[in-house]
Design a protein around this motif. Structure first.
Motif, PDB file in Angstrom:
ATOM      1  N   UNK A 169      -9.693 -27.633 -40.514  1.00  0.00           N
ATOM      2  CA  UNK A 169      -9.377 -28.289 -41.782  1.00  0.00           C
ATOM      3  C   UNK A 169     -10.435 -28.031 -42.840  1.00  0.00           C
ATOM      4  N   UNK A 170     -10.042 -28.239 -44.096  1.00  0.00           N
ATOM      5  CA  UNK A 170     -10.937 -28.039 -45.239  1.00  0.00           C
ATOM      6  C   UNK A 170     -10.847 -29.236 -46.178  1.00  0.00           C
ATOM      7  N   UNK A 171     -11.948 -29.502 -46.922  1.00  0.00           N
ATOM      8  CA  UNK A 171     -11.973 -30.629 -47.854  1.00  0.00           C
ATOM      9  C   UNK A 171     -12.669 -30.267 -49.172  1.00  0.00           C
TER      10      UNK A 171
ATOM     11  N   UNK B 275      -5.322 -23.508 -50.673  1.00  0.00           N
ATOM     12  CA  UNK B 275      -6.101 -23.363 -49.443  1.00  0.00           C
ATOM     13  C   UNK B 275      -5.951 -24.592 -48.547  1.00  0.00           C
ATOM     14  N   UNK B 276      -6.034 -25.781 -49.140  1.00  0.00           N
ATOM     15  CA  UNK B 276      -5.878 -26.999 -48.347  1.00  0.00           C
ATOM     16  C   UNK B 276      -4.481 -27.112 -47.747  1.00  0.00           C
ATOM     17  N   UNK B 277      -3.483 -26.785 -48.525  1.00  0.00           N
ATOM     18  CA  UNK B 277      -2.109 -26.833 -48.016  1.00  0.00           C
ATOM     19  C   UNK B 277      -1.927 -25.828 -46.885  1.00  0.00           C
TER      20      UNK B 277
ATOM     21  N   UNK C  51      -9.364 -40.702 -42.576  1.00  0.00           N
ATOM     22  CA  UNK C  51      -9.211 -41.942 -43.344  1.00  0.00           C
ATOM     23  C   UNK C  51      -8.471 -41.638 -44.643  1.00  0.00           C
ATOM     24  N   UNK C  52      -8.670 -40.418 -45.170  1.00  0.00           N
ATOM     25  CA  UNK C  52      -7.974 -39.978 -46.382  1.00  0.00           C
ATOM     26  C   UNK C  52      -6.481 -39.792 -46.157  1.00  0.00           C
TER      27      UNK C  52
ATOM     28  N   UNK D 256      -9.633 -36.861 -54.818  1.00  0.00           N
ATOM     29  CA  UNK D 256      -9.213 -36.345 -53.507  1.00  0.00           C
ATOM     30  C   UNK D 256      -7.699 -36.324 -53.326  1.00  0.00           C
ATOM     31  N   UNK D 257      -6.960 -36.317 -54.427  1.00  0.00           N
ATOM     32  CA  UNK D 257      -5.503 -36.473 -54.338  1.00  0.00           C
ATOM     33  C   UNK D 257      -4.852 -35.427 -53.440  1.00  0.00           C
ATOM     34  N   UNK D 258      -5.219 -34.160 -53.618  1.00  0.00           N
ATOM     35  CA  UNK D 258      -4.571 -33.101 -52.837  1.00  0.00           C
ATOM     36  C   UNK D 258      -5.020 -33.161 -51.384  1.00  0.00           C
ATOM     37  N   UNK D 259      -6.324 -33.360 -51.167  1.00  0.00           N
ATOM     38  CA  UNK D 259      -6.815 -33.481 -49.791  1.00  0.00           C
ATOM     39  C   UNK D 259      -6.133 -34.653 -49.094  1.00  0.00           C
TER      40      UNK D 259
END
Length: 245
Positions: free
Chosen positions: A92-94, A109-111, A143-144, A152-155
């Motif tokens: 995973x990435x943040x 990238x996160x998706x 937790x996100x 942090x909306x997309x994460x």
């Protein structure tokens, strides 16, 4: 004898942090490991360490954003050990940033890693687990995945998705496949290294001042695997005691 003993476990993102800690802990309990990440040298060292301690492990260099590589990882597990008992979707990435920064490449990238990479893992192991009529898929949310933080909306969206995927697996399991969603809070890993936005990085570093060790999550994962086949630990949230959000 531990329920972990001789189980074949695939771990993505195994070259550091939670993946590495979990690999070492499961190996000490007799699991047969198939480790995946992009950094081959770190995987080699980890496998060497596990074998020196008397454990069993192989590795494959894998970028979870490529479905064919994830499929090949599952095939390697079947070829080496004849089955797949557990998949730990850990990669995973943040890269946090406010939406106004419009960091579309980071959104993509996160998706790709946090959602599609998880789905590729699920798709790669499900046919084998269905044939076996048994299996366990453990997804690392956050937790996100339960609350949205500024910047942090997309994460958070990706981690809410992981939680939904985990619940979907549980509902569709037909009593054959266990599903566990693990939601860590601040844990001492490389996760904050990917944050390019200055303010978001400072915010994350403040939160991570009280970060707990990766072994805390490794113990939680081990606990879930150790339960008897008829017991499915579906959800765990693990935070530092001092973490408020």
């Amino acid at each position: 004898m531990s329920e972990v003993n001789e189980k074949v476990v695939i771990i993505t993102g195994a070259s550091s942090g939670l993946g590495e800690a979990t690999a070492k802990m499961l190996a000490s309990k007799g699991a047969r490991l198939v480790l995946a990440a992009r950094r081959e040298e770190r995987l080699k060292k980890l496998v060497e360490h596990i074998k020196e301690q008397g454990g069993e492990a192989i590795y494959r260099t894998v970028d979870v954003t490529y479905r064919d590589q994830v499929e090949a990882l599952a095939e390697a597990a079947r070829n080496e050990f004849g089955r797949i008992d557990v998949l730990i979707n850990n990669a995973g990435l943040m890269p946090l940033a406010p939406l106004d920064e419009v960091k579309v490449d980071e959104w993509d990238q996160m998706i790709d890693v946090n959602i599609k990479g998880v789905m590729y893992g699920v798709g790669a192991v499900l046919p084998t687990m269905r044939k076996q009529k048994s299996g366990h898929i453990i997804n690392l949310s956050s937790v996100a995945g339960h609350v949205v933080f500024p910047g942090s909306a997309v994460y958070c969206a990706t981690k809410f998705a992981v939680k939904a995927i985990s619940e979907g697996i549980r509902q569709e399991s037909e009593g054959e496949i266990r599903a566990t969603n693990i939601s860590p809070g601040a844990v001492a890993t490389e996760l904050t290294d990917h944050i390019s936005d200055k303010e978001s990085k400072e915010m994350a570093e403040d939160l991570y001042e009280d970060a707990i060790d990766s072994d805390a999550i490794a113990r939680a994962i081990t606990f879930a695997i150790e339960q008897p086949a008829e017991v499915d630990v579906n959800e765990m949230i693990i935070r530092p005691t001092k973490q408020e959000l």
